[in-house]
Design a protein around this motif. Structure first.
Motif, short mmCIF file in Angstrom:
data_model
loop_
_atom_site.label_atom_id
_atom_site.label_comp_id
_atom_site.label_asym_id
_atom_site.label_seq_id
_atom_site.Cartn_x
_atom_site.Cartn_y
_atom_site.Cartn_z
N MET A 72 8.86 6.69 -11.46
CA MET A 72 7.46 6.49 -11.12
C MET A 72 7.12 5.00 -11.12
O MET A 72 6.38 4.52 -10.25
CB MET A 72 6.56 7.23 -12.10
CG MET A 72 5.08 7.20 -11.71
SD MET A 72 4.00 7.86 -13.02
CE MET A 72 4.71 9.48 -13.22
N ALA A 73 7.66 4.26 -12.08
CA ALA A 73 7.41 2.82 -12.16
C ALA A 73 7.96 2.11 -10.92
O ALA A 73 7.31 1.20 -10.38
CB ALA A 73 8.04 2.24 -13.43
N THR A 74 9.16 2.51 -10.47
CA THR A 74 9.75 1.88 -9.28
C THR A 74 8.88 2.11 -8.06
O THR A 74 8.62 1.18 -7.27
CB THR A 74 11.16 2.45 -9.04
OG1 THR A 74 11.98 2.16 -10.18
CG2 THR A 74 11.79 1.85 -7.81
N SER A 75 8.39 3.33 -7.91
CA SER A 75 7.52 3.65 -6.78
C SER A 75 6.22 2.85 -6.83
O SER A 75 5.77 2.29 -5.82
CB SER A 75 7.22 5.16 -6.77
OG SER A 75 6.28 5.47 -5.76
N TRP A 76 5.63 2.76 -8.02
CA TRP A 76 4.37 2.03 -8.16
C TRP A 76 4.57 0.53 -7.99
O TRP A 76 3.71 -0.17 -7.45
CB TRP A 76 3.73 2.34 -9.51
CG TRP A 76 2.47 3.15 -9.35
CD1 TRP A 76 2.28 4.46 -9.65
CD2 TRP A 76 1.23 2.67 -8.83
NE1 TRP A 76 1.00 4.83 -9.34
CE2 TRP A 76 0.32 3.77 -8.84
CE3 TRP A 76 0.79 1.45 -8.35
CZ2 TRP A 76 -0.99 3.65 -8.39
CZ3 TRP A 76 -0.53 1.34 -7.90
CH2 TRP A 76 -1.40 2.43 -7.92
N ARG A 77 5.72 0.03 -8.44
CA ARG A 77 5.98 -1.41 -8.30
C ARG A 77 6.07 -1.79 -6.83
O ARG A 77 5.57 -2.85 -6.41
CB ARG A 77 7.25 -1.77 -9.06
CG ARG A 77 7.42 -3.26 -9.31
CD ARG A 77 8.41 -3.52 -10.43
NE ARG A 77 7.82 -3.21 -11.73
CZ ARG A 77 8.35 -2.38 -12.62
NH1 ARG A 77 9.48 -1.76 -12.36
NH2 ARG A 77 7.74 -2.17 -13.77
N GLN A 78 6.70 -0.94 -6.02
CA GLN A 78 6.78 -1.20 -4.58
C GLN A 78 5.40 -1.14 -3.94
O GLN A 78 5.05 -1.97 -3.10
CB GLN A 78 7.72 -0.17 -3.93
CG GLN A 78 7.90 -0.35 -2.43
CD GLN A 78 8.48 -1.71 -2.06
OE1 GLN A 78 9.33 -2.24 -2.79
NE2 GLN A 78 8.02 -2.29 -0.95
N ARG A 79 4.61 -0.16 -4.37
CA ARG A 79 3.25 -0.04 -3.82
C ARG A 79 2.41 -1.25 -4.19
O ARG A 79 1.65 -1.77 -3.36
CB ARG A 79 2.62 1.24 -4.36
CG ARG A 79 1.24 1.55 -3.78
CD ARG A 79 0.71 2.85 -4.34
NE ARG A 79 -0.62 3.17 -3.83
CZ ARG A 79 -1.36 4.19 -4.26
NH1 ARG A 79 -0.88 5.00 -5.21
NH2 ARG A 79 -2.56 4.41 -3.76
N ALA A 80 2.54 -1.71 -5.42
CA ALA A 80 1.77 -2.88 -5.87
C ALA A 80 2.14 -4.12 -5.06
O ALA A 80 1.27 -4.91 -4.66
CB ALA A 80 2.02 -3.13 -7.35
N LEU A 81 3.46 -4.28 -4.80
CA LEU A 81 3.90 -5.44 -4.02
C LEU A 81 3.36 -5.37 -2.59
O LEU A 81 2.93 -6.39 -2.03
CB LEU A 81 5.42 -5.51 -4.02
CG LEU A 81 6.04 -6.69 -3.28
CD1 LEU A 81 5.55 -8.01 -3.84
CD2 LEU A 81 7.57 -6.62 -3.33
N GLU A 82 3.37 -4.18 -2.00
CA GLU A 82 2.85 -4.04 -0.64
C GLU A 82 1.37 -4.38 -0.57
O GLU A 82 0.91 -5.06 0.37
CB GLU A 82 3.09 -2.61 -0.15
CG GLU A 82 4.56 -2.30 0.12
CD GLU A 82 4.81 -0.82 0.38
OE1 GLU A 82 3.83 -0.03 0.30
OE2 GLU A 82 5.97 -0.45 0.67
N LEU A 83 0.59 -3.95 -1.55
CA LEU A 83 -0.84 -4.26 -1.57
C LEU A 83 -1.07 -5.76 -1.80
O LEU A 83 -1.99 -6.36 -1.25
CB LEU A 83 -1.55 -3.43 -2.64
CG LEU A 83 -1.70 -1.94 -2.32
CD1 LEU A 83 -2.20 -1.17 -3.52
CD2 LEU A 83 -2.62 -1.74 -1.12
N ALA A 84 -0.20 -6.38 -2.62
CA ALA A 84 -0.30 -7.83 -2.83
C ALA A 84 0.04 -8.58 -1.54
O ALA A 84 -0.60 -9.58 -1.20
CB ALA A 84 0.62 -8.25 -3.97
N GLN A 85 1.05 -8.10 -0.83
CA GLN A 85 1.43 -8.74 0.43
C GLN A 85 0.33 -8.62 1.48
O GLN A 85 0.11 -9.54 2.27
CB GLN A 85 2.74 -8.13 0.94
CG GLN A 85 3.96 -8.52 0.11
CD GLN A 85 5.20 -7.74 0.47
OE1 GLN A 85 5.12 -6.65 1.06
NE2 GLN A 85 6.37 -8.30 0.15
N GLU A 86 -0.38 -7.51 1.47
CA GLU A 86 -1.51 -7.36 2.40
C GLU A 86 -2.60 -8.39 2.10
O GLU A 86 -3.36 -8.77 3.00
CB GLU A 86 -2.09 -5.94 2.27
CG GLU A 86 -1.20 -4.86 2.86
CD GLU A 86 -1.79 -3.47 2.67
OE1 GLU A 86 -2.97 -3.37 2.23
OE2 GLU A 86 -1.10 -2.48 2.95
#
Length: 364
Positions: free
Chosen positions: A120-134
């Motif tokens: 779950m942490a891996t999935s959320w970490r990727q999501r967080a990075l994508e939102l930061a990149q946006e």
């Protein structure tokens, strides 16, 4: 109790300050009396009162100030998504994110991810990075806060671009440069020194940490952020147990070494979150490295003819409570009626039994 809480929550009130100081005084007096009179007939009720006072005196987090279009967080969408995820609340409780800047918010979220199951942490970490990149930010692995340990590992990245935020890593160089490891061979004590310094450094950056070390405070899990005197006492106890393990290793008595390792393993596992970190989270797996080393120490004692049994306690609390003493109950995290974390292992060394200690979830 409701009116006490309401008065304590009033800002700039002399009556509120007077009540808070008075309740702290009552808490301190009862704590000392409880320690001095462990067999007093009012001891159990006193424990309940101390627990109520502790929760009553916890600071109430202030809501974030309203933001205008000029200072709105770039990671506001990330904050909203994180706070509204019901699955996260199962592992982290219902508290909302507190950070007021993008850099602090990035780190607060990433550190919380260290407490949930790794998939779950891996999935959320990727999501967080994508939102930061946006928001115009980029992953940055060159600006990292270093935690001393026995290996190098990037725990989570920082950010550069429109948002500048430090990441977090384990650093073997930071451990090698520490005075405490001078003279330690690359073995058991080297690992313990790594745990000692990592715990101390992590306490400095993580306000959500608690301790449940019985020799420092017996009756509750205590916030290390809101109770700085407890932070000092916990760190002193951790250092003392490390030094006692060093002396035991010098004497080279297998049973003395084993008992010292049980004590310092307890101190390491007494550093907890509320709710406690999930067993297969990054934090849970890190602490298990201490348990694996403890098992090796126990095996060495067995190999020279001792009858040793070490048991990490888990599962239904009703099934293991005969092997424990002075356990602590929480009303959040995990499954009602189950052990949340094993603070101290149960041990039988030849004919001597040493009870374990756990945090468990109250049954409903």
């Amino acid at each position: 109790m409701q009116h006490l809480r309401q008065l304590l929550a009033i800002e700039n009130s002399e009556l509120s300050r007077l009540l808070r100081f008075s309740l702290h005084g009552i808490e301190a007096a009862l704590t000392q009396a409880r320690i001095a009179s462990p067999d007093d007939p009012g001891a159990e009720i006193c424990d309940e009162i101390l627990q109520e006072l502790h929760h009553l005196l916890q600071p109430v987090p202030l809501p974030p100030p309203p933001s205008d279009s000029n200072n709105e967080l770039k990671l506001s969408h990330l904050r909203a998504a994180f706070d509204s995820d019901p699955e996260l609340s199962l592992y982290l409780g219902n508290s909302q994110l507190q950070s007021q800047t993008d850099a602090d918010l990035w780190n607060e979220i990433q550190r919380k991810l260290l407490r949930i199951p790794e998939d779950m942490a891996t999935s959320w970490r990727q999501r967080a990075l994508e939102l930061a990149q946006e928001a115009g930010a980029m992953e940055n692995n060159s600006d990292l806060y270093q935690l001393p340990f026995i290996r190098d590992e990037i725990i989570y990245p920082g950010l550069s671009g429109t948002i500048r935020a430090k990441g977090l890593c384990l650093s073997q160089k930071a451990l090698l440069d520490a005075e405490i490891v001078q003279g330690c061979e690359f073995g058991d004590l080297y690992l313990l020194a790594g745990f000692l310094l990592l715990c101390i450094k992590f306490i400095e950056i993580e306000p959500d940490l608690y301790h449940a070390l019985k020799s420092v405070f017996s009756f509750d899990v205590i916030s290390l952020h809101f109770k700085p005197e407890q932070q000092i006492q916990y760190i002193d106890a951790l250092i003392d147990r490390f030094q006692r393990t060093q002396k035991a290793e010098e004497i080279a008595d297998p049973l003395l070494i084993l008992r010292a390792w049980i004590d310092i393993d307890e101190a390491i596992h007494s550093l907890v979150f509320v709710p406690p970190a999930e067993r297969y989270s990054w934090w849970g797996k890190l602490q298990q490295e201490s348990r694996r080393m403890l098992k090796k120490v126990a095996d060495r004692a067995i190999n020279v003819g001792n009858n040793v049994r070490i048991r990490q306690l888990s599962g239904l609390y009703a099934d293991i409570c005969a092997f424990t003493k002075d356990d602590l109950q929480l009303d959040c995290g995990g499954i009602p009626g189950e052990v949340l974390t094993c603070i101290r292992v149960y041990a039988r060394i030849n004919q001597e039994e040493s009870p374990g200690r756990v945090l468990f979830r109250a049954s409903r």
